[in-house]
Design an enzyme around this catalytic site. Structure first.
Site, mmCIF file in Angstrom:
data_model
loop_
_atom_site.group_PDB
_atom_site.id
_atom_site.type_symbol
_atom_site.label_atom_id
_atom_site.label_comp_id
_atom_site.label_asym_id
_atom_site.label_seq_id
_atom_site.Cartn_x
_atom_site.Cartn_y
_atom_site.Cartn_z
ATOM 1 N N LYS A 286 0.852 -1.209 0.000
ATOM 2 C CA LYS A 286 0.000 0.000 0.000
ATOM 3 C C LYS A 286 0.879 1.246 0.000
ATOM 4 C CE LYS A 286 -3.932 1.955 2.623
ATOM 5 N NZ LYS A 286 -4.729 1.836 3.869
ATOM 6 N N SER B 13 -9.736 2.259 3.006
ATOM 7 C CA SER B 13 -8.888 2.970 2.083
ATOM 8 C C SER B 13 -7.968 2.074 1.251
ATOM 9 C CB SER B 13 -8.026 3.965 2.855
ATOM 10 O OG SER B 13 -7.154 3.273 3.741
ATOM 11 N N SER C 11 -9.705 -0.326 7.110
ATOM 12 C CA SER C 11 -9.192 -0.235 5.735
ATOM 13 C C SER C 11 -8.507 -1.474 5.194
ATOM 14 C CB SER C 11 -8.239 0.948 5.609
ATOM 15 O OG SER C 11 -8.988 2.130 5.602
HETATM 16 N N1 GLN Z 1 -12.895 4.191 6.265
HETATM 17 C C1 GLN Z 1 -12.353 4.652 7.508
HETATM 18 C C2 GLN Z 1 -12.035 6.111 7.404
HETATM 19 O O1 GLN Z 1 -12.372 6.677 6.436
HETATM 20 C C3 GLN Z 1 -11.152 3.847 7.883
HETATM 21 C C4 GLN Z 1 -9.933 4.240 7.179
HETATM 22 C C5 GLN Z 1 -8.745 3.389 7.516
HETATM 23 O O2 GLN Z 1 -8.867 2.344 8.158
HETATM 24 N N2 GLN Z 1 -7.593 3.867 7.107
HETATM 25 O O3 GLN Z 1 -11.464 6.705 8.257
#
Ligand code: GLN
Length: 510
Positions: free
Chosen positions: A80, A155, A179
């Site tokens: 990532k 994400s 994410s």
């Molecule tokens: N979707 C969640 C957010 O927008 C989690 C993001 C993540 O785990 N990096 O914060």
């Protein structure tokens, strides 16, 4: 699609060990697959063919000399784009870091290199890991391999889509509020958020330090265990790293795959289901619970009353930490620098003018939204009311976990309330996007580990559904034991893996 890309990482490792294949052949097959399908999927922001093939050749030389660096030596991996990679671009999906080449590797990347895994490239993500759909990437969205008009989760949608589309057998993700697990759920892959502090965060560009964890993205539970053991363990460069061995995760996965869960107590979280949850998600979840019972587990319902406040708590703590972390992107040290015109009395724009213009041009809307929220919640007069209260509720959520784990060995829920939604569907409605992480966020707030594995396809749309298992801190082995048992039972029903049914993406048969 080449057979070389279809196997699991464990199978690839076995083929490398027996000499049935080489790392160069495996790596080249994945680079070919990327060239073939990534135009449509857009899982990668950067592909490092040369670096990956050089690492593969070095791996083959070690295997030939009988000195492999690890069990996974030679198995390629995707990373990532939020993890620092020496000599390779690291953008965090943001324009503000466009062109930045880190001078060092994140600890987990160092570990991959030391273990001999060729790094195929860097995967797409929501900007600074803020989002549940990868649509907030400044470089365009990733598409779900199951249906290219749908989101791959976020994400870490790039890592999940790369693994689901057979562009990489393994990937690294990061999970601040879900994410790794939510993209896993909507792409039919396996994703693990380790215990907080179990995997080093050194070299991970922080979104919210007290919530972030690096973890595996794979096609099987065993592959996640192999990767987790490799990246886990103490790191003196991370002050929150736990000084304990990572545990026998591979052994737990292998034990679980034998299918006997007798004596295990499983708690279904009352608050994570019911109204608002998609029918096909609930049905798939129930069917998996039945399989756990068949394997000998006892299933009971457990209430975690404070989980209903998890989302609100998270959306105070996370923006507070993020707004403070992102203050370092000031155009003075690295990244984008926009020098505005300064007509009028001043001959030169001031440092503040440059910062303002650079941050305005470099950050996207979602990042700005969270910086504003966090800055507001931390401002004097509001700090106690917002941040202080959120921290107190966070403690209540941790206590819910403690009380629940006195009654059961693991907790379970669907990973996400719905299957993959359509690209664009929730872009104008941040709250409904945030709701997607309802089930994954409590684990981050409490620091406990969680896994998502595919439990089937929803009847109404034929899209993957994820099953989440949560365990007490430092009991990550339970995720692998229970996950592998469920996976084995499901694969017996399906007659193979769920991803065997995903579209081939090249016009051929699956
Ligand atoms: N979707 C969640 C957010 O927008 C989690 C993001 C993540 O785990 N990096 O914060």
């Amino acid at each position: 699609m080449s057979d070389l890309v279809r196997g699991t990482a464990a199978q690839m490792a076995a083929d490398l060990a027996s000499g049935a294949t080489t790392s160069v052949a495996l790596t080249q097959a994945h680079l070919d697959r990327i060239a073939e399908v990534d135009g449509a999927v857009h899982a990668f922001l950067h592909v490092d063919s040369e670096g990956a093939l050089a690492a593969a050749a070095a791996s083959d030389a070690r295997r030939a000399a009988g000195t492999p660096a690890s069990e996974l030596d030679g198995v390629p991996i995707a990373v990532k784009d939020v993890l620092a990679t020496e000599g390779l671009p690291t953008t965090c999906g943001s324009k503000i870091l466009e062109g930045w080449i880190p001078p060092y590797d994140a600890t987990v990347v160092q570990k991959l290199k030391a273990a001999g895994l060729p790094i195929l490239g860097k995967t797409n993500m929501d900007e600074f890991a803020m989002g549940s759909s990868t649509e907030h990437s400044a470089y365009g969205p990733t598409h779900n391999p199951w249906d290219l008009d749908r989101i791959p989760g976020g994400s870490g949608g790039g890592s999940a889509a790369a693994v689901a589309a057979f562009e990489a057998p393994l990937a690294l993700g990061t999970d601040t509020g879900g994410s790794i697990r939510q993209p896993g759920a909507v792409t039919g892959t396996v994703g693990v958020k380790p215990t907080y502090g179990g995997v080093s965060r050194y070299g991970l560009v922080a979104m919210a330090n007290s919530l972030d964890q690096v973890g595996p993205v794979t096609r099987t539970v065993l592959d996640s265990a192999l990767l987790h053991e490799l990246i886990g363990g103490h790191d003196a460069m991370d002050s929150t790293s736990i000084d304990q061995p990572v545990g026998a995760l591979v052994a737990a996965a292998k034990q679980g795959a034998r299918g006997d869960l007798s004596g295990l107590k499983v708690g279904v979280i009352t608050e994570l289901g019911g109204e608002g949850w998609q029918d096909g998600v609930e049905a798939s979840f129930q069917a998996s619970l039945d399989l756990l019972v068949k394997a000998g587990a006892e299933v009971v319902e457990v209430s975690c009353p404070n989980f209903v406040h998890a989302l609100a708590t998270y959306y105070l703590i996370m923006p507070c930490e993020a707004s403070s972390n992102l203050a370092k992107f000031d155009a003075m040290r690295y990244g984008l620098r926009v020098v505005p015109d300064r007509p009028g009395d001043q001959a030169q724009p001031s440092a503040e003018d440059v910062m303002r213009a650079s941050r305005d041009a470099g950050f996207g809307d979602e990042v700005k939204r969270r910086i504003i929220l966090g800055t507001y919640a931390l401002s004097s007069g509001y700090y106690d009311a917002y941040y202080g209260t959120a921290q107190r509720v966070r403690t209540l959520i941790s206590r819910d976990f403690e009380a629940a784990f006195e009654q059961v060995d693991v907790l379970v829920s669907p990973t996400a309330p719905t299957t993959a939604f359509k690209l664009g569907e929730k872009l104008d409605d941040p709250l409904s996007m945030y709701l997607n992480d309802l089930a994954t966020i409590p684990a981050n707030l409490a620091g406990v580990p969680g896994i998502s594995l595919p439990s089937g396809l929803a009847d109404e749309d034929g899209l993957p559904v994820g099953f989440q298992i949560l365990a007490p801190a430092l009991a990550d082995d339970r995720l692998y034991r229970v996950g592998a048992a469920l996976e084995a039972a499901l694969e017996r029903e399906w007659g193979g893996s769920l991803l065997d049914r995903a579209p081939d993406l090249t016009g051929g048969a699956a």
